[in-house]
Design an enzyme around this catalytic site. Structure first.
Site, PDB file in Angstrom:
ATOM      1  N   THR A 226      -4.268  -0.851   2.921  1.00 41.91           N
ATOM      2  CA  THR A 226      -3.707  -0.194   4.086  1.00 41.91           C
ATOM      3  C   THR A 226      -4.676  -0.333   5.240  1.00 41.91           C
ATOM      4  OG1 THR A 226      -2.615   1.462   2.685  1.00 41.91           O
ATOM      5  CG2 THR A 226      -2.868   2.004   5.017  1.00 41.91           C
ATOM      6  N   VAL A 255       7.296   4.507  -2.541  1.00 41.86           N
ATOM      7  CA  VAL A 255       6.619   4.752  -1.279  1.00 41.86           C
ATOM      8  C   VAL A 255       5.251   5.321  -1.601  1.00 41.86           C
ATOM      9  CG1 VAL A 255       6.609   6.085   0.853  1.00 41.86           C
ATOM     10  CG2 VAL A 255       8.755   5.133  -0.007  1.00 41.86           C
ATOM     11  N   GLY A 256       4.207   4.713  -1.060  1.00 40.26           N
ATOM     12  CA  GLY A 256       2.861   5.214  -1.278  1.00 40.26           C
ATOM     13  C   GLY A 256       2.487   6.256  -0.250  1.00 40.26           C
ATOM     14  N   ASP A 257       1.183   6.419  -0.045  1.00 43.40           N
ATOM     15  CA  ASP A 257       0.740   7.462   0.880  1.00 43.40           C
ATOM     16  C   ASP A 257       0.664   6.983   2.319  1.00 43.40           C
ATOM     17  OD1 ASP A 257      -1.527   5.838   0.610  1.00 43.40           O
ATOM     18  OD2 ASP A 257      -2.900   7.540   0.794  1.00 43.40           O
ATOM     19  N   THR A 277      -7.566   4.802   2.224  1.00 41.59           N
ATOM     20  CA  THR A 277      -6.985   3.642   1.573  1.00 41.59           C
ATOM     21  C   THR A 277      -7.295   3.736   0.087  1.00 41.59           C
ATOM     22  OG1 THR A 277      -6.912   1.210   1.534  1.00 41.59           O
ATOM     23  CG2 THR A 277      -9.050   2.221   1.958  1.00 41.59           C
ATOM     24  N   GLY A 280      -2.595   5.083  -3.557  1.00 45.33           N
ATOM     25  CA  GLY A 280      -1.836   6.096  -2.837  1.00 45.33           C
ATOM     26  C   GLY A 280      -1.025   7.009  -3.718  1.00 45.33           C
TER      27      GLY A 280
END
Length: 361
Positions: A226, A255-257, A277, A280
């Site tokens: 990220t 969906v990650g963070d 990063t 997540g």
């Protein structure tokens, strides 16, 4: 100009003038440990940092500078894990997660699992500016973005992402993110198995990973990443932004963070900002960036706040991989990490170009 006059009134006026001039030149009063404008970003994404710096140094707001910086990373496909053309999911498709947060108004705009639109961070800004919502997802996020003028729809895959996906399929879809399941074959479909332990012990001669579809820890620098960026503009306003195409070979819909405020990034212009990063799926359970900003609010310096947030996660998940940078409103910055060596980039008025800081786990 004679700053030191002979009478006390002139000395007072001269001292006051000197303080005003100092503030105008540096953007800070004497004794503060940092200065602004300032750009801080995860990883050595130097071109993205310089793009954001150029914008904010030429008068752009913190929000617009963050968008410019993250957009540069999307265009450059930083590490193959930001923007289009990277991190295929189990179906071979690339999707985008992104978020922007204004630390003055506390407004957030985000998109998640967005298909067919390459400009993730610009889509997030559109959500913040033109809706009363915080997060739009999937194809509806794509339709919204197109209606607001972003180009699309277009295929977000690339020859590299398709090749990566084909090699993964040839390796029997390993590693993957499944657990407690039994596959019809090594690439699924998968079915719930409440007796996973029995299944593992009865598969003599077989690799339990391939038979049961267990998740392995394959997060790393080039398997997912990220860009998380913070900008302090000339007025001391702070914004953060993130963009990612998520974890490689993720289960479709994951969906990650990245688009979650407080996890991948958080900003409060009264206090400071944080970017994160790593894994997540684990980090979003702890909202580490919200924790960092609140710790700084209570008086912790950025270094201790970052270390504390990482330690909270590591105590529960000692094998997790992740990192954080923290920056306070005065521009003092620090990082902390677990499971890998972390690098973050900074550009400030004292620097002639963006510099990289290395943080050991």
């Amino acid at each position: 100009m004679e700053l030191y006059a002979h009478d006390s009134n002139n000395r007072f006026r001269a001292s006051a003038l000197l303080l005003v001039l100092l503030f105008q030149v540096t953007g800070r009063v004497a004794g503060e440990s940092g200065s602004y404008p300032l750009v801080v970003s995860t990883w050595p994404f130097l071109e993205a940092v310089e793009r954001a710096w150029s914008a904010v140094n030429n008068g752009s707001s913190a929000v617009d500078a963050v968008v410019d910086g993250c957009s540069a990373c999307e265009e450059l496909r930083c590490d193959g894990t930001v923007g289009p053309g990277g991190s295929p999911d189990e179906n071979g498709e690339t999707t985008i997660d992104a978020m922007v947060m204004d630390g003055v108004t506390m407004e957030v705009g985000a998109v998640a699992a967005m298909r067919y639109i390459k400009d993730g961070i610009k889509a997030a800004r559109l959500v913040m500016r033109h809706t009363q919502h915080t997060l739009l997802v999937g194809e509806k996020a794509s339709a919204f973005s197109i209606s607001m003028g972003l180009p699309g729809p277009e295929d977000l895959s690339s020859s590299e992402s398709i090749e990566k996906w084909n090699k993964w399929k040839e390796n029997n879809c390993q590693p993957n993110f499944w657990k407690n399941v039994v596959p019809v074959n090594s690439c699924g479909p998968y079915y719930s198995n409440d007796l996973m332990v029995v299944a593992e012990t009865t598969c003599s001669g077989d690799d339990p990973m391939r038979t049961v579809g267990l998740r392995s820890n394959h997060f790393g620098l080039h398997s997912h990443d990220t860009i998380s960026m913070a900008v302090i503009d000339k007025f001391g306003h702070i914004a953060v932004g993130t963009s990612t195409n998520g974890a490689t070979f993720k289960i479709p819909g994951r969906v990650g963070d990245g688009p979650i405020a407080g996890s991948s990034a958080y900003a409060d212009s009264d206090i400071g900002a944080c970017g994160a990063t790593g894994d997540g799926d684990i980090m979003m359970r702890f909202l580490p960036c919200y924790q960092v900003v609140e710790s700084m609010r209570l008086g912790m310096d950025p270094k201790d706040a970052a270390k504390d947030a990482i330690s909270r996660i590591a105590r529960k998940f000692p094998d997790f991989i992740g990192a954080i940078f923290a920056v306070n409103k005065n521009g003092t910055h620090a990082g902390a990490c677990h499971g890998w060596t972390f690098k973050y980039s900074v550009r400030s008025p004292e620097m002639h170009h963006a510099e990289v800081f290395t943080v050991l786990p």
